[in-house]
Structure formats: C-alpha cells, structure tokens
Design a protein around this motif. Sequence first.
Motif, PDB file in Angstrom:
ATOM      1  N   ASP A   1      58.643   6.973  20.145  1.00  0.00           N
ATOM      2  CA  ASP A   1      58.663   8.355  19.812  1.00  0.00           C
ATOM      3  C   ASP A   1      58.181   8.525  18.148  1.00  0.00           C
ATOM      4  O   ASP A   1      58.893   9.395  17.287  1.00  0.00           O
ATOM      5  CB  ASP A   1      60.369   8.503  19.308  1.00  0.00           C
ATOM      6  N   GLY A   2      57.508   7.163  16.980  1.00  0.00           N
ATOM      7  CA  GLY A   2      56.612   7.055  16.165  1.00  0.00           C
ATOM      8  C   GLY A   2      57.854   6.852  15.432  1.00  0.00           C
ATOM      9  O   GLY A   2      57.885   6.247  14.008  1.00  0.00           O
ATOM     10  N   ALA A   3      59.143   6.277  15.073  1.00  0.00           N
ATOM     11  CA  ALA A   3      59.970   5.603  14.374  1.00  0.00           C
ATOM     12  C   ALA A   3      60.078   4.399  14.223  1.00  0.00           C
ATOM     13  O   ALA A   3      59.573   3.626  15.283  1.00  0.00           O
ATOM     14  CB  ALA A   3      61.420   5.834  14.924  1.00  0.00           C
ATOM     15  N   PRO A   4      59.777   3.281  12.921  1.00  0.00           N
ATOM     16  CA  PRO A   4      59.126   2.088  12.938  1.00  0.00           C
ATOM     17  C   PRO A   4      59.981   0.980  14.147  1.00  0.00           C
ATOM     18  O   PRO A   4      59.655   0.095  14.461  1.00  0.00           O
ATOM     19  CB  PRO A   4      59.234   2.070  11.621  1.00  0.00           C
ATOM     20  N   ARG A   5      61.419   1.236  13.918  1.00  0.00           N
ATOM     21  CA  ARG A   5      61.925   0.233  15.127  1.00  0.00           C
ATOM     22  C   ARG A   5      62.866   0.920  16.271  1.00  0.00           C
ATOM     23  O   ARG A   5      63.815   1.141  16.302  1.00  0.00           O
ATOM     24  CB  ARG A   5      63.194  -0.052  13.844  1.00  0.00           C
TER      25      ARG A   5
ATOM     26  N   PRO B   1      69.489   4.003  37.486  1.00  0.00           N
ATOM     27  CA  PRO B   1      70.094   3.941  36.226  1.00  0.00           C
ATOM     28  C   PRO B   1      68.741   4.368  34.478  1.00  0.00           C
ATOM     29  O   PRO B   1      67.781   4.604  35.371  1.00  0.00           O
ATOM     30  CB  PRO B   1      70.548   2.248  35.739  1.00  0.00           C
ATOM     31  N   ASP B   2      69.662   4.759  33.699  1.00  0.00           N
ATOM     32  CA  ASP B   2      68.842   5.225  32.900  1.00  0.00           C
ATOM     33  C   ASP B   2      68.507   4.419  31.671  1.00  0.00           C
ATOM     34  O   ASP B   2      69.730   3.548  31.238  1.00  0.00           O
ATOM     35  CB  ASP B   2      69.709   7.053  31.466  1.00  0.00           C
ATOM     36  N   LEU B   3      67.715   4.882  30.624  1.00  0.00           N
ATOM     37  CA  LEU B   3      67.597   3.448  29.449  1.00  0.00           C
ATOM     38  C   LEU B   3      68.031   4.316  28.084  1.00  0.00           C
ATOM     39  O   LEU B   3      67.683   5.303  27.836  1.00  0.00           O
ATOM     40  CB  LEU B   3      66.297   3.152  29.286  1.00  0.00           C
ATOM     41  N   VAL B   4      69.248   3.655  27.702  1.00  0.00           N
ATOM     42  CA  VAL B   4      69.763   4.445  26.351  1.00  0.00           C
ATOM     43  C   VAL B   4      68.783   3.803  25.205  1.00  0.00           C
ATOM     44  O   VAL B   4      68.913   2.191  25.084  1.00  0.00           O
ATOM     45  CB  VAL B   4      71.338   4.694  26.312  1.00  0.00           C
ATOM     46  N   THR B   5      68.133   4.201  23.989  1.00  0.00           N
ATOM     47  CA  THR B   5      68.465   3.551  23.179  1.00  0.00           C
ATOM     48  C   THR B   5      68.243   3.995  22.109  1.00  0.00           C
ATOM     49  O   THR B   5      68.085   5.152  21.511  1.00  0.00           O
ATOM     50  CB  THR B   5      66.000   3.132  23.312  1.00  0.00           C
TER      51      THR B   5
ATOM     52  N   ILE C   1      70.204   9.001  18.807  1.00  0.00           N
ATOM     53  CA  ILE C   1      70.230   8.057  20.177  1.00  0.00           C
ATOM     54  C   ILE C   1      69.106   9.062  21.563  1.00  0.00           C
ATOM     55  O   ILE C   1      69.008   9.671  21.378  1.00  0.00           O
ATOM     56  CB  ILE C   1      71.876   7.994  20.486  1.00  0.00           C
ATOM     57  N   THR C   2      68.281   8.349  21.985  1.00  0.00           N
ATOM     58  CA  THR C   2      67.632   8.778  22.945  1.00  0.00           C
ATOM     59  C   THR C   2      67.999   7.931  24.411  1.00  0.00           C
ATOM     60  O   THR C   2      68.200   6.967  24.312  1.00  0.00           O
ATOM     61  CB  THR C   2      65.793   8.621  22.794  1.00  0.00           C
ATOM     62  N   VAL C   3      68.285   8.813  25.112  1.00  0.00           N
ATOM     63  CA  VAL C   3      68.418   8.365  26.811  1.00  0.00           C
ATOM     64  C   VAL C   3      66.725   8.840  27.474  1.00  0.00           C
ATOM     65  O   VAL C   3      66.873   9.862  27.779  1.00  0.00           O
ATOM     66  CB  VAL C   3      69.637   9.096  27.279  1.00  0.00           C
ATOM     67  N   VAL C   4      66.531   7.696  28.038  1.00  0.00           N
ATOM     68  CA  VAL C   4      65.608   8.079  29.012  1.00  0.00           C
ATOM     69  C   VAL C   4      65.914   7.482  30.642  1.00  0.00           C
ATOM     70  O   VAL C   4      66.068   6.763  31.172  1.00  0.00           O
ATOM     71  CB  VAL C   4      64.268   6.517  28.643  1.00  0.00           C
TER      72      VAL C   4
ATOM     73  N   ILE D   1      70.357  12.537  20.300  1.00  0.00           N
ATOM     74  CA  ILE D   1      71.182  13.289  19.928  1.00  0.00           C
ATOM     75  C   ILE D   1      70.689  12.648  18.449  1.00  0.00           C
ATOM     76  O   ILE D   1      70.906  11.492  18.635  1.00  0.00           O
ATOM     77  CB  ILE D   1      72.597  13.244  20.057  1.00  0.00           C
ATOM     78  N   THR D   2      72.041  13.693  18.085  1.00  0.00           N
ATOM     79  CA  THR D   2      71.255  12.256  16.463  1.00  0.00           C
ATOM     80  C   THR D   2      72.975  12.783  15.460  1.00  0.00           C
ATOM     81  O   THR D   2      72.889  13.663  15.014  1.00  0.00           O
ATOM     82  CB  THR D   2      69.799  13.124  15.675  1.00  0.00           C
ATOM     83  N   PRO D   3      73.284  11.181  16.208  1.00  0.00           N
ATOM     84  CA  PRO D   3      75.066  12.092  15.433  1.00  0.00           C
ATOM     85  C   PRO D   3      75.220  11.723  13.802  1.00  0.00           C
ATOM     86  O   PRO D   3      73.864  11.295  13.135  1.00  0.00           O
ATOM     87  CB  PRO D   3      75.832  10.847  15.966  1.00  0.00           C
TER      88      PRO D   3
END
Length: 403
Positions: free
Chosen positions: A172-176, A192-196, A212-215, A230-232
């Motif tokens: 998504d463009g983020a370095p990490r 199952p979904d991936l949460v990263t 935090i991204t849910v794929v 979401i961005t807490p």
Amino acid sequence: MAAVIGLPGPVSPAQAAAARPALAGDVNGDGRADVIAGMHLLAVKGRSEAGGVVVYFGGPAKVSATGRIVTLTTPVARENLGRTLATGDFDRDGYADVLTSARGRLVAFHGSKAGLRGDAATVIPWPVTAPAMAAADFDGDGYGDVAVTGNKQVVVLRGGEHGLRPSGRLADGAPRFGAELAAGDVNGDRLPDLVTTEHRVAYPDPVGPQRITVVPGSRSGLSLSRAWSITPAERAARDLAVGDVNGDRLADLVRITSAGGETFGVVVQLSRGTGFAPAQTLTYGEDHPAGVGLGDITGDGRADLAVHLSNGNHDHAVLHPGTVTGVTNQPARRYSHDTYETGYGTSLRLADVRGDRRADLIAGLPGVYGTGELEVLPEGRGETRQRLSTKATPNGLGRSQPS
C-alpha cells in the motif's frame, strides 16, 4: 537435501488430493497440536548459531518430554534458522508443516507420521531476516497458505500439491507494510482474513499512529481490492492477534499499543464484520505488555486472551477470559516462574495439545542465563504445568512459536 522453490516436493498429487488437512501444528497427524519452537542459537555440525526447530508431540495426558530437533542437512553458521515460525498443512497430506525464517531465506519443513523431516525441505530466498508470518487457508481450497513480510510488501505463499509457492504480493506504499500479521475470520464468511499493520516513523517520536488493514480471504486469494482499513489514534502496534473473544463467530482484533512515551496497553476491538467496535483498553500499571495470544481454553466458544507482561527482569503472563462483551477487564489467572530473569511468557501460544478441543497455554522462558525452557499449562491451569527443555543449546527455547 533441501529443495529450492520451484522444484517438485515429496508429496504426490494423488496423496495430496486424498488427504484431509491436518490441524495447524499437528506435524505427526494424530489430531493434536504439537509444541513447536525455534532454536535460532543451535549449533549444528560444528556451525555455530545455524539454528533449527524442536517439536514435542502432543498427547492425551501430557506432551512428550523429549523434543525432536530438525535442522537443514547442510547447515550454515550464524544463519539463525528458527527466528519466526508459522504452521499449516501446506501440501494437504494430513501432516502439518512448519515454515521458518533464516538469514536470507525461508525454510519449509514437511510433516510426517514420524514428525518434521529435515530432508527434502523447501527453501525460498527471502530479503527479510525475521519476517512476520500468518498462516491460514485464505482461499478455502484445503491447502494452508502463509502471508509473510517481504521488502515493503506482504508476499502470499499459496499451498498446493507440492507445498508453498509465491502467488501474490500486497503493498500500500508504506515502507513497512506487514510489520505485524495475524489471520482470522473477521467478516464471518467462513474464510480467514489477513490483518496487517504498518510501521510509520513520526519524527521526533520513533513511530506514529499506524493504519491497520483487513484483507478478506476469498476463493481467488488475498487482494487489496477488497481490503478496508482503520487508523487508530494511538501509536505503535507492537503485537497483534485475531480471534473470537465474544463467541459471535467473528474474529476480533487485539493489539499492544502506546499512548505515547513508555505507556503501553492492550486494546481489544470486537469485529462488526466490516469494521470494529470502540476499543476496550487493558492497562497494567508499571507492567508493560509485550506479547499477546488467543485461544479457547474453556471450550465455551470464546477465545481467551493471554498477555506477556514485563517489568524490568520480572516477566510474567496473565489470562483474561473471553465474555459476550469482550474480555474481562481484570485477569483471572497469573503465571510466573520462581527464578529471576527467565523472560517468562516471551512467547505465548494457545493450542490444543491434548486433543480435547480446549486450548492449552504454552509459555516460553528463554532466560538470560541458559534457562531456555517452555512450559505447558493444560487449559491454562498452573497446577498441572509441564516443563520442557533441551540441553542442545542455552537460550534456544522460548523465543519463537508458530503464529
């Protein structure tokens, strides 16, 4: 000898198609998860810190007292094999396999009736030394898959007749992107979904708020085209776990965060299918949460939360039972060790090692003076705890267990 990725593995298509997938972590196919840990400091054939993986078989009464160590047939000094682990039946032969990291590569050891095999391991060149991993059958085809942190992206290794193969990349463009990874059915579609998470630098602070991204999982695999985020407001998701803590069949989000400085807490957010409910925050005074694990130790259909807490050299772990409204605000159980500087709970895993459909707590005690042990607490009860150790290496146990 090891098989480099792209070459056929040891499992025939007929065997793979006919077998029922093994439970994650069940490397010998007996229906019970096994206790698996990395030994990244293990010396092998005179090569220091080559590393390996140890397995203690699960059993109806207790875990086997003797660990079976698996290494590469051609070890490399200071490769530190075993830093991170993930497990699943990647070739669908009825035996769980283990993917583990080493310096410059990933290694997949195949399960068998006798346990993990050191021969015919699959080797995948990799740019990240100790990547995050999350294993699950994301596409529902019966073969276990693994999402692994790569260089500025998450790489999906898809299971198949011959084991794992790279099949897609998420960025998504983020370095990490993919700093922390977890897997669970967040949206309730039975896949199952991936949460990263990301890792964002926020000068002069070390990190800032992290998206935090849910794929979502799907029959065609993982894709960011269906992802949501979401961005807490809080900083630093230091660890991540996903599981159904309230019994509604939706996987909920648990993470360790920082409100700034050195004030850390555990945040629990219930899943709403396409979003998360407001946060429940757990705080521990001067104790700093450093790791989390989820699993249903009571068999009530709700995952319970284990938290590793650190306060100087006095580490311990606590357990928060799952309830219909989340987890309890106060822990119901506390676990520790009577020896100073053991690092109790440095790794935490909840898995059914006895085959009774209730999770057991596995706590790592890597120590700083050669402790190097694991502790198994059936159904999270300390009265019947079992200590596991090996003389093969000091400090080798307790630092990594499967995601």
